[in-house]
Scaffold this motif. Structure first.
Motif, short mmCIF file in Angstrom:
data_model
loop_
_atom_site.label_atom_id
_atom_site.label_comp_id
_atom_site.label_asym_id
_atom_site.label_seq_id
_atom_site.Cartn_x
_atom_site.Cartn_y
_atom_site.Cartn_z
N ASP A 61 5.68 -3.80 17.52
CA ASP A 61 5.01 -3.93 16.22
C ASP A 61 3.55 -4.32 16.31
N VAL A 62 3.12 -4.87 17.44
CA VAL A 62 1.81 -5.51 17.47
C VAL A 62 0.68 -4.53 17.20
N ASN A 63 0.75 -3.31 17.70
CA ASN A 63 -0.31 -2.34 17.42
C ASN A 63 -0.30 -1.85 15.98
N PRO A 64 0.85 -1.48 15.41
CA PRO A 64 0.83 -1.08 14.00
C PRO A 64 0.38 -2.18 13.06
N VAL A 65 0.72 -3.44 13.36
CA VAL A 65 0.34 -4.54 12.48
C VAL A 65 -1.13 -4.91 12.66
N TYR A 66 -1.56 -5.00 13.92
CA TYR A 66 -2.94 -5.39 14.23
C TYR A 66 -3.72 -4.13 14.65
N ALA A 67 -4.21 -3.42 13.66
CA ALA A 67 -4.89 -2.15 13.92
C ALA A 67 -6.20 -2.33 14.67
N ASP A 68 -6.72 -3.56 14.69
CA ASP A 68 -8.02 -3.80 15.34
C ASP A 68 -7.89 -4.02 16.84
N LEU A 69 -6.69 -4.12 17.36
CA LEU A 69 -6.55 -4.33 18.80
C LEU A 69 -7.14 -3.15 19.57
N PRO A 70 -8.02 -3.41 20.54
CA PRO A 70 -8.66 -2.31 21.26
C PRO A 70 -7.84 -1.79 22.43
N VAL A 71 -6.62 -2.27 22.57
CA VAL A 71 -5.73 -1.77 23.62
C VAL A 71 -4.39 -1.40 23.00
N SER A 72 -3.68 -0.50 23.64
CA SER A 72 -2.33 -0.14 23.23
C SER A 72 -1.33 -0.87 24.13
N VAL A 73 -0.23 -1.28 23.55
CA VAL A 73 0.83 -1.95 24.30
C VAL A 73 1.93 -0.95 24.60
N GLU A 74 2.34 -0.90 25.85
CA GLU A 74 3.38 0.03 26.29
C GLU A 74 4.59 -0.75 26.78
N LEU A 75 5.75 -0.47 26.23
CA LEU A 75 7.00 -1.09 26.67
C LEU A 75 7.49 -0.30 27.88
N THR A 76 7.11 -0.76 29.06
CA THR A 76 7.28 0.04 30.27
C THR A 76 8.63 -0.16 30.94
N ALA A 77 9.03 -1.41 31.17
CA ALA A 77 10.26 -1.65 31.93
C ALA A 77 11.02 -2.84 31.36
N LEU A 78 12.32 -2.67 31.19
CA LEU A 78 13.22 -3.74 30.76
C LEU A 78 14.20 -4.01 31.88
N CYS A 79 14.41 -5.29 32.20
CA CYS A 79 15.22 -5.64 33.36
C CYS A 79 16.40 -6.51 32.96
N GLY A 80 17.55 -6.22 33.55
CA GLY A 80 18.76 -7.02 33.39
C GLY A 80 19.70 -6.77 34.54
N ARG A 81 20.74 -7.58 34.68
CA ARG A 81 21.62 -7.48 35.85
C ARG A 81 22.60 -6.32 35.76
N SER A 82 23.03 -5.97 34.55
CA SER A 82 24.01 -4.92 34.37
C SER A 82 23.31 -3.59 34.09
N THR A 83 23.51 -2.61 34.97
CA THR A 83 22.88 -1.30 34.78
C THR A 83 23.24 -0.70 33.44
N GLU A 84 24.50 -0.74 33.10
CA GLU A 84 24.96 -0.12 31.86
C GLU A 84 24.36 -0.81 30.64
N MET A 85 24.38 -2.15 30.65
CA MET A 85 23.92 -2.88 29.48
C MET A 85 22.40 -2.84 29.33
N VAL A 86 21.67 -2.96 30.43
CA VAL A 86 20.22 -2.93 30.31
C VAL A 86 19.72 -1.54 29.97
N THR A 87 20.41 -0.52 30.44
CA THR A 87 20.02 0.85 30.09
C THR A 87 20.22 1.10 28.60
#
Length: 412
Positions: A34-60
C-alpha cells in the motif's frame, strides 16, 4: 538520490525480503503493497521480492496470497540475495538477533518486529552492529507509535499542554488465552518467545509511554503470574508446558518525575485488544484507547468551571499526524494503516539519509525494561535501570548521520 558518483546509478526500486508470514507477516505485506499508492510522493517503488518461511507449501501459498514474487524456505537465502535491499523480520523472537545481525552485515536495511530480541544480550549485539553500520537503517516495529492519535498526543505533551506530568497509566489487555483449554503455541515457550504477555504486548506500552511522554523508567518493582501451566497440543498428543507469564504488572518511577503503572495480560476476559494510555498532568489529562483509535479524550484545567470535563478530539483532520494522505475529516482509519505509516517512515529514512525512530538503541532500552521486570519478579525487590542519555524517544534521540549515497548500488 545520492551523491557518490562511484557507486553506480541511482536506485528507483527498494526490494523487500520478508521472513515470516503469519499474523505480522500479513500486516507487513499489506503495508509494503500500500505504501506507494498511499504516498504518491515517494521517489522509489517498493517491490515485494521474497517471502520466507519454513514450510514450502505454506509459504508458497502465502506469497501468492500477499503478492510476493517468490517464496524461500531458508532465511539466509533472503539475507544474502543480491536483489534484496530491505529485510523485514516477522519471526519468533529467538531468531531476531541472528537474522538482523546477518542482514546488517550483508548490507541490508532491517525492520525487526517487537520485542527486538529475547534477551538483553541479544539486543545489545543487535544495537552494536546497527551502530557500526553507517548508511543502513535498522528500526524496531513498535507500530502503535504511528497511530495518528498517539502521535498527536505526543505533540500535545511536547507543547507543554500538560504542565508537570504526574501519572502515567498504561495497560494492554487481551483474552485469547483466558480459556484454559486453548491449545499450546510457540508464544507460550520461553525459549521461542522470551516472555509471555510481558514481551508480546507489554513491550508496546513500555515503548508507547516513553514515546508519548519523553520520560523513561529509572526503577521498577514487578509481579507476574502464570495461571495455566500446561495446555493441550494442537495434534491432541498430550500437553505442552507453559514457561512464560500470562500477566505482568509493575510500578515504575520515570526520569521526569512521573509515577507510572503498567499492566499486560492475555487473560483479561472480554478484552480483545485493549491498549489504554492515560496521562495526568498539572494542567491537563488525556486518555487514548486503541479500541477507539481515532479519538483522544482530553481535559484541561483552565476551562471555565461550568464547562470542565473530558472532551472528545476526533483525530482525523488533515492537520493531524499522517492524515494528510487519507480521507476527508471524520472518515476514520483502522488497524492496518499505521503499518503503512511505518513502511513510509522507514523508506523515507533510507532515501533521505535521516535517523529513524525507534532505532535499535531504543529497542534495547525496552528490552532492558522487560529484563528488569523479570529480575524484580525473581527477587521481589525494586530494580534500578541504567541512565542512557541520548538514545530515548522524546529526549532528542542520538542522530547518527548515515553516509550519503545509500540509494546507489555498486555495479547496478
Amino acid at each position: 538520490m545520492g551523491t557518490n558518483d562511484d557507486t553506480g546509478p541511482a536506485v528507483t526500486t527498494l526490494r523487500v525480503g520478508m521472513i515470516g508470514y503469519a499474523f505480522m507477516g500479513q500486516a507487513h505485506s499489506a503495508a509494503w503493497r500500500d505504501v506507494n499508492p498511499v504516498y504518491a510522493d515517494l521517489p522509489v517503488s517498493v517491490e515485494l521480492t521474497a517471502l520466507c518461511g519454513r514450510s514450502t507449501e505454506m509459504v508458497t501459498a502465502a506469497a501468492r496470497q500477499y503478492g510476493w514474487s517468490r517464496a524461500e524456505t531458508d532465511w539466509r537465502a533472503v539475507v544474502e540475495a543480491d536483489d534484496i535491499d530491505i529485510v523485514d523480520i516477522s519471526t519468533p523472537g529467538d531468531t531476531h538477533a541472528e537474522i538482523a545481525i546477518a542482514a546488517l552485515r550483508a548490507g541490508k536495511h532491517v525492520l525487526c518486529e517487537k520485542p527486538m530480541a529475547n534477551t538483553v544480550e541479544e539486543a545489545e549485539r543487535m544495537a552494536a552492529v546497527a551502530a557500526e553500520s553507517p548508511g543502513l537503517v535498522a528500526m524496531v516495529g513498535f507500530t502503535y507509535r504511528r497511530v495518528p492519535a498517539v502521535t498527536f498526543l505526543r505533540h500535545l505533551v511536547q507543547s507543554g499542554r500538560f504542565g508537570r506530568l504526574r501519572h502515567v497509566r498504561a495497560v494492554y489487555l487481551q483474552d485469547w488465552l483466558a480459556d484454559a483449554d486453548s491449545t499450546w503455541t510457540w508464544r507460550l515457550d520461553k525459549d521461542k518467545a522470551g516472555s509471555g504477555a510481558l514481551g508480546d504486548i507489554g513491550a508496546h506500552i513500555v515503548d508507547m509511554a516513553a514515546y508519548v511522554t519523553g520520560q523513561h523508567i529509572t526503577r521498577l518493582v514487578a509481579d507476574t503470574e502464570t495461571f495455566v501451566t500446561e495446555r493441550p497440543l494442537a495434534d491432541d498428543d498430550g500437553t505442552g508446558e507453559v514457561t512464560v507469564d500470562d500477566t505482568a504488572s509493575f510500578l515504575a518511577r520515570l526520569d521526569g518525575g512521573a509515577v507510572a503503572t503498567f499492566e499486560a495480560s492475555r487473560f483479561a476476559t472480554g478484552r480483545k485488544n485493549a491498549l489504554r494510555l492515560e496521562l495526568n498532568g498539572s494542567k491537563a489529562s488525556a486518555v487514548f484507547d486503541l479500541e477507539r483509535p481515532n479519538e483522544l479524550m482530553f481535559y484541561e484545567t483552565d476551562a471555565p468551571a461550568a464547562e470542565q470535563g473530558f472532551r472528545r478530539i476526533l483525530v482525523t483532520e488533515k492537520t493531524h499526524p499522517y492524515f494528510d494522505v487519507w480521507w476527508p475529516p471524520g472518515h476514520t482509519i483502522g488497524y492496518q494503516q499505521p503499518f503503512t505509516h511505518q513502511a513510509h517512515d522507514f523508506i523515507r529514512a533510507i532515501i533521505d539519509s535521516t535517523a529513524v525512530s525507534p532505532d535499535f538503541a531504543e529497542g534495547l532500552r525496552v528490552q532492558r525494561v522487560l529484563d528488569a521486570v523479570q529480575r524484580s519478579k525473581a527477587s521481589g525487590e525494586w530494580v534500578e535501570l541504567p541512565v542512557e542519555p541520548g538514545s530515548g524517544a522524546g529526549k532528542g534521540a542520538a542522530r547518527r548521520k548515515p553516509r550519503r549515497g545509500v540509494l546507489r548500488r555498486k555495479g547496478k
